[in-house]
Scaffold this motif. Structure first.
Motif, mmCIF file in Angstrom:
data_model
loop_
_atom_site.group_PDB
_atom_site.id
_atom_site.type_symbol
_atom_site.label_atom_id
_atom_site.label_comp_id
_atom_site.label_asym_id
_atom_site.label_seq_id
_atom_site.Cartn_x
_atom_site.Cartn_y
_atom_site.Cartn_z
ATOM 1 N N VAL A 26 90.808 -1.045 -77.649
ATOM 2 C CA VAL A 26 90.847 0.138 -78.504
ATOM 3 C C VAL A 26 91.555 1.237 -77.727
ATOM 4 O O VAL A 26 91.138 1.599 -76.620
ATOM 5 C CB VAL A 26 89.427 0.588 -78.904
ATOM 6 N N LYS A 35 87.614 7.686 -79.916
ATOM 7 C CA LYS A 35 87.892 6.277 -79.609
ATOM 8 C C LYS A 35 86.643 5.539 -79.134
ATOM 9 O O LYS A 35 86.331 4.456 -79.634
ATOM 10 C CB LYS A 35 88.993 6.208 -78.559
ATOM 11 N N SER A 36 85.933 6.115 -78.164
ATOM 12 C CA SER A 36 84.754 5.436 -77.612
ATOM 13 C C SER A 36 83.636 5.348 -78.636
ATOM 14 O O SER A 36 82.910 4.347 -78.698
ATOM 15 C CB SER A 36 84.261 6.160 -76.353
ATOM 16 N N SER A 39 84.455 2.455 -80.744
ATOM 17 C CA SER A 39 84.250 1.194 -80.017
ATOM 18 C C SER A 39 82.786 0.794 -80.012
ATOM 19 O O SER A 39 82.433 -0.368 -80.277
ATOM 20 C CB SER A 39 84.757 1.318 -78.578
ATOM 21 N N LEU A 55 81.285 -5.531 -74.750
ATOM 22 C CA LEU A 55 81.990 -4.251 -74.740
ATOM 23 C C LEU A 55 82.229 -3.835 -73.295
ATOM 24 O O LEU A 55 81.299 -3.690 -72.508
ATOM 25 C CB LEU A 55 81.155 -3.191 -75.468
ATOM 26 N N ASP A 57 83.747 -1.054 -70.810
ATOM 27 C CA ASP A 57 84.149 0.346 -70.715
ATOM 28 C C ASP A 57 85.270 0.484 -69.692
ATOM 29 O O ASP A 57 85.059 0.360 -68.492
ATOM 30 C CB ASP A 57 82.951 1.208 -70.309
ATOM 31 N N ASP A 59 87.424 3.259 -69.778
ATOM 32 C CA ASP A 59 87.859 4.649 -69.734
ATOM 33 C C ASP A 59 87.573 5.182 -68.334
ATOM 34 O O ASP A 59 86.575 5.846 -68.082
ATOM 35 C CB ASP A 59 87.129 5.472 -70.794
ATOM 36 N N ILE A 65 80.475 5.596 -72.693
ATOM 37 C CA ILE A 65 79.711 4.661 -73.519
ATOM 38 C C ILE A 65 78.224 4.776 -73.216
ATOM 39 O O ILE A 65 77.387 4.709 -74.121
ATOM 40 C CB ILE A 65 80.226 3.221 -73.305
ATOM 41 N N ASP A 138 87.254 -0.787 -74.233
ATOM 42 C CA ASP A 138 87.416 0.609 -74.638
ATOM 43 C C ASP A 138 88.247 1.300 -73.556
ATOM 44 O O ASP A 138 87.774 1.578 -72.461
ATOM 45 C CB ASP A 138 86.051 1.276 -74.788
#
Length: 288
Positions: A26, A35-36, A39, A55, A57, A59, A65, A138
């Protein structure tokens, strides 16, 4: 190098005999587009439909998250890279039994690994590919050299934009760059924080038109998410909005988007999966 080649041949043989996860990332052209939040809620909705979801993370330095979910993991993928944990040991559990890996500095380290650690990563990540239906990355806003490598390895990209002109321009720039490097990778488009339906449709039509006109690239519109006060309330409570208020407009829109995505995903030819995540990563790693 010989060990890497042998491992990769094994990956190909395994893939021919079994299904593997669909990997997706994403992304957005700029930060602050939700965005997050998408997600997290998308992963939860997929899992609520019986899908096995991991999922991840990615970022880096700005990962949130854990804030959106109201939890903090003591482990991250960095614990694997420094040798203290296996990849599976870095995984924590979230709502609807989704699995979560906190990023740290994440997979950007992958492209500077020595042969031994690279082999260990691919062997252990290959096990995850057999255990999940979807692995969702993400990503941070924008792209750099390392994240671009990862984005070119996933099966699909989900692009989040808003109706703001700067967000639309940045989303197009990101897609244009990635398309220039890999013209085959599918783009899915979502417009977030939409004031009214016409605004969402116009935003997606605008991006579809410029991609088609200037890049001869079709993108897949998944829908739009309304600008809903429920999001702010859910974030303040650190509860994903689809669980905080399932009947809210944004929750209903997210459910529709998930259904649209799954209907399209399952209609694709399985042969597209011949170049899955690890096989693509090896191209960058062995070619560095």
């Amino acid at each position: 190098m010989h060990d890497q080649a042998e491992n990769l041949r094994n990956f190909i043989a395994i893939q021919e005999q079994s299904n593997v996860s669909k990997t997706m990332a994403v992304i957005s052209g700029k930060g602050g587009v939700g965005k997050s939040n998408f997600s997290v809620n998308f992963a939860i909705n997929l899992a609520g439909r019986g899908k096995r979801v991991l999922l991840f993370d990615m970022d880096i330095g700005m990962g949130n998250i854990d804030i959106l979910l109201g939890y903090h993991s003591n482990n991250s993928i960095m614990d694997f890279f420094n040798g203290s944990l296996t990849i599976k040991e870095t995984i924590s559990s979230g709502p609807n039994n989704i699995s979560i890996i906190a990023g740290g500095t994440g997979l950007t380290n992958l492209f500077s690994l020595d042969d031994e650690l690279f082999n260990r990563f691919t062997e252990q990540f290959n096990e995850l590919l057999q255990e999940y239906d979807f692995i969702l990355f993400d990503m941070g806003a924008g792209i750099n050299e390392d994240t671009a490598k990862l984005l070119l390895c996933v099966d699909e990209l989900i692009v989040i934009t808003t109706p703001e002109p700067t967000s639309i321009t940045d989303a197009y720039s990101v897609m244009k760059y990635l398309h220039s490097v890999n013209s085959d990778i599918p783009f899915h488009l979502i417009c977030n924080r939409v004031g009214e339906e016409l605004q969402g449709k116009e935003t997606m039509n605008r991006l579809q038109t410029v991609m088609r006109k200037f890049l001869q690239k079709e993108i897949i519109p998944l829908g739009y998410l309304p600008d809903d006060r429920t999001v702010m309330l859910a974030v303040s409570k650190q509860i994903p909005f689809i669980l905080y208020e399932p009947s809210a407009n944004i929750s209903k829109a997210l459910i529709d988007i998930t259904s649209r995505y799954l209907n399209h995903s399952f209609s694709e030819k399985i042969t597209y999966r011949q170049s899955h995540f690890l096989l693509k990563i090896k191209r960058f790693f062995l070619g560095r």
